[in-house]
Enzyme design. Structure first.
Site, PDB file in Angstrom:
ATOM      1  N   TRP B 102       0.244   7.877   5.884  1.00 33.89           N
ATOM      2  CA  TRP B 102       0.497   6.462   5.597  1.00 33.89           C
ATOM      3  C   TRP B 102      -0.780   5.655   5.503  1.00 33.89           C
ATOM      4  CZ3 TRP B 102       4.713   5.735   3.215  1.00 33.89           C
ATOM      5  CH2 TRP B 102       5.775   6.617   3.427  1.00 33.89           C
ATOM      6  N   ASP B 172      -0.712  -1.188  10.570  1.00 34.83           N
ATOM      7  CA  ASP B 172       0.661  -0.904  10.148  1.00 34.83           C
ATOM      8  C   ASP B 172       1.413  -0.343  11.343  1.00 34.83           C
ATOM      9  OD1 ASP B 172       3.025   0.159   9.232  1.00 34.83           O
ATOM     10  OD2 ASP B 172       2.121   1.465   7.730  1.00 34.83           O
ATOM     11  N   LYS B 196      12.218   1.706  10.943  1.00 32.44           N
ATOM     12  CA  LYS B 196      11.994   2.755  11.934  1.00 32.44           C
ATOM     13  C   LYS B 196      12.390   2.284  13.335  1.00 32.44           C
ATOM     14  CE  LYS B 196       8.423   4.668   8.955  1.00 32.44           C
ATOM     15  NZ  LYS B 196       9.065   5.926   8.574  1.00 32.44           N
TER      16      LYS B 196
END
Lengths: 361, 361
Positions: B102, B172, B196
């Site tokens: 990511w 993030d 999530k």
């Protein structure tokens, strides 16, 4: 408590059978032993759900094979900005035709990235009609022409598709998608947020002629590159799965109603009924839009004064008719009568309006 | 049919009490006589719901007053692109630290708009740890430093906040937000997708130090200008209302559990239990991440061969344990054990793993 007739402009009413199904499978969806919100977008069950929504949308709108159908995060405003970046280079011209608030907003978001030109605007007339196409100042060789077939705030709708020659026509159909048949092949791009006629907010659709993507020559973040979504079945990143699922249920409901042609007949009758009530009120209710441009989806109207508008909203709510307050940009009332609003709901509003006018006239 | 223990990485498990409430008020929400999906985001009921979510998030994360809290369309990838445009001019440097997939993806989306510099990368080691901060090649005067405190695919987590001096740190936190206490004041921006640890996909949050906005000097489409969302309580356009509402319910559930500190204790125990099962399996299960960087949220692990991995997935599913297939980028298994995964779910997985190893070892 029972559900009201909900005339909200967006987020807007959804078909009740859809909501019942969403409720019934909230904890366990399709044998997944989990909510649809909790499963991977790359799992078999969701991929099938997503593919069925695309296939149903293609069938309902008769979308030719040379168009991508994308399901994206965001709404129409985000897409207007992305379409300018994806369909035009920074030095290319883009024409816009303004018939209300949302066209103006699209212009703001397009103009940051291209040479935007207002080809026509109804602003001088307070957005009460469609500028005569013979007077549109179109730019030869423009990357595209943008317009808003139905303006939800001003209640102005194109009842025919304008002819802009060979330049791709790009239309924000957030508020009139699937409200009647529409010839997709006349367009370069059809796009919109889902929250008016298709599903919940936070999901947008884009129907894009395939040859228009990948030609802009800009250095874009990959997530802004619509070609990446087209190549990955709209799963270049995690899509808004719940919205996509609800939209799929709405499409199944639309098919069961008979599709766009059947909805068009129902929507025509709903609009005729409501405009007749306004025009037949002896001036108590007023809609200022020129008759040929009156929207089938959003009907703004005014009462004689603000005091009676307040009373109207309060009494309507008590009568089970909600979401009738007009947009702050225009004031007055507004009845949004999208696909999910049944004819009985419009009739209830018409009956209430007649009764209210008699008591407050 | 009963609900399974769902180890999906995202979209991921939600607390069951939240889903029950969503189900129970699906047709009529808070006296609105409509679903929460059907009401205007500008109506009193939704504005209050939205404000409560912000206030609960501020309380749960102890967010100082000099930070905006935004609720936005999209996910972390979209936000990484927008943050580059909003926090840095085109000629400014931005440092990125890579500890997994990511971070790489954020780099791709940042690099299109700024001078991006990879200050450190764990790629050479297959993303099995955190590069020693003493070796990070930080650029003096960079607009910001970006990193990913928890990498969901590689299962690598920072257990301390890195010191990058006066340069704003941008993180993030999609996968570890509210999994334990976190000192917001150490960051310039914390952002993430909701799917999530917070809610459904299609919604993102951004916690942004106020002085960082509005300084980029670029001509941006207004919808890309985060300052516009900050000035309009995240309602510059129609927000993803349903996701925002679900996120609010998750925050209320988190408060009832005791907040970030209590979740941190639970999450520590869950992770310790699972890593102990892996490490105690005599090599049958393997996790390759260096111990100090092992994630509390995402635990990737491998079996001796692919045949047994297929059997593991099938038998686990039959035992009510789903979502365990690893990301295609890494293969193997992965157990995501976010806040909504109860300790009993991890214990059930640990018990199953022990039993499976005995039968297939």
């Amino acid at each position: 408590m029972t559900r009201a007739y909900n005339f909200s402009a967006g987020p807007a009413a959804l078909p009740e059978p859809v909501l019942r199904q969403v409720r019934d499978e909230m904890l366990e969806w399709q044998g997944e032993r989990a909510s649809v919100m909790e499963v991977s977008h790359r799992g078999k069950a969701f991929v099938e759900c997503a593919a069925r929504a695309e296939s149903d949308l293609r069938e309902l709108m008769a979308i030719p094979d040379d168009y991508h159908v994308l399901f994206l995060q965001g709404g129409a405003t985000t897409l207007s900005a992305l379409l300018a970046l994806n369909l035009a280079g920074p030095d290319q011209a883009v024409d816009v035709v303004l018939t209300g608030h949302w066209g103006e907003k699209a212009l703001d978001n397009i103009a940051a990235s291209v040479k935007a030109n207002v080809a026509a605007s109804g602003k001088g007339d307070g957005y009460t009609g469609i500028p005569d196409p013979s007077g549109w100042q179109l730019t030869p060789g423009a990357a595209f022409v943008h317009y808003t077939p139905n303006e939800t705030i001003h209640g102005v709708e194109f009842h025919d598709i304008p002819d802009v020659g060979d330049v791709p026509l790009v239309a924000d159909i957030s508020s009139n998608v699937l409200s009647r048949p529409m010839d997709v092949s006349r367009f370069g791009v059809l796009y919109g947020g889902a929250q008016k006629n298709l599903g919940p907010s936070g999901l947008a659709i884009a129907i894009i002629r395939k040859d228009l993507l990948g030609r802009h020559g800009r250095a874009l973040p990959p997530i802004f590159e619509l070609q990446n979504q087209a190549r990955n079945d709209s799963m270049f990143n995690t899509p808004p799965t719940f919205g996509w699922y609800v939209l799929g249920l709405v499409l199944q409901w639309l098919k069961a109603q008979g599709g766009a042609a059947a909805m068009g007949e129902v929507n025509r009758r709903k609009a005729e009924n409501l405009y007749a009530a306004i025009d037949g009120s002896g001036g108590f209710y007023r809609n200022n839009v020129q008759a040929p441009a009156r929207s089938w989806m959003n009907v703004p109207f005014f009462l004689p004064d603000e005091t009676r508008e307040q009373a109207f909203l309060a009494e309507a709510k008590a009568a089970g008719l909600v979401g009738l307050k007009g947009h702050r940009a225009l004031g007055g009332m507004r009845a949004s009568i999208y696909n999910a609003m049944p004819e009985a709901g419009v009739q209830a509003l018409v009956d209430f309006m007649g009764d209210f006018a008699r008591r407050h006239g």
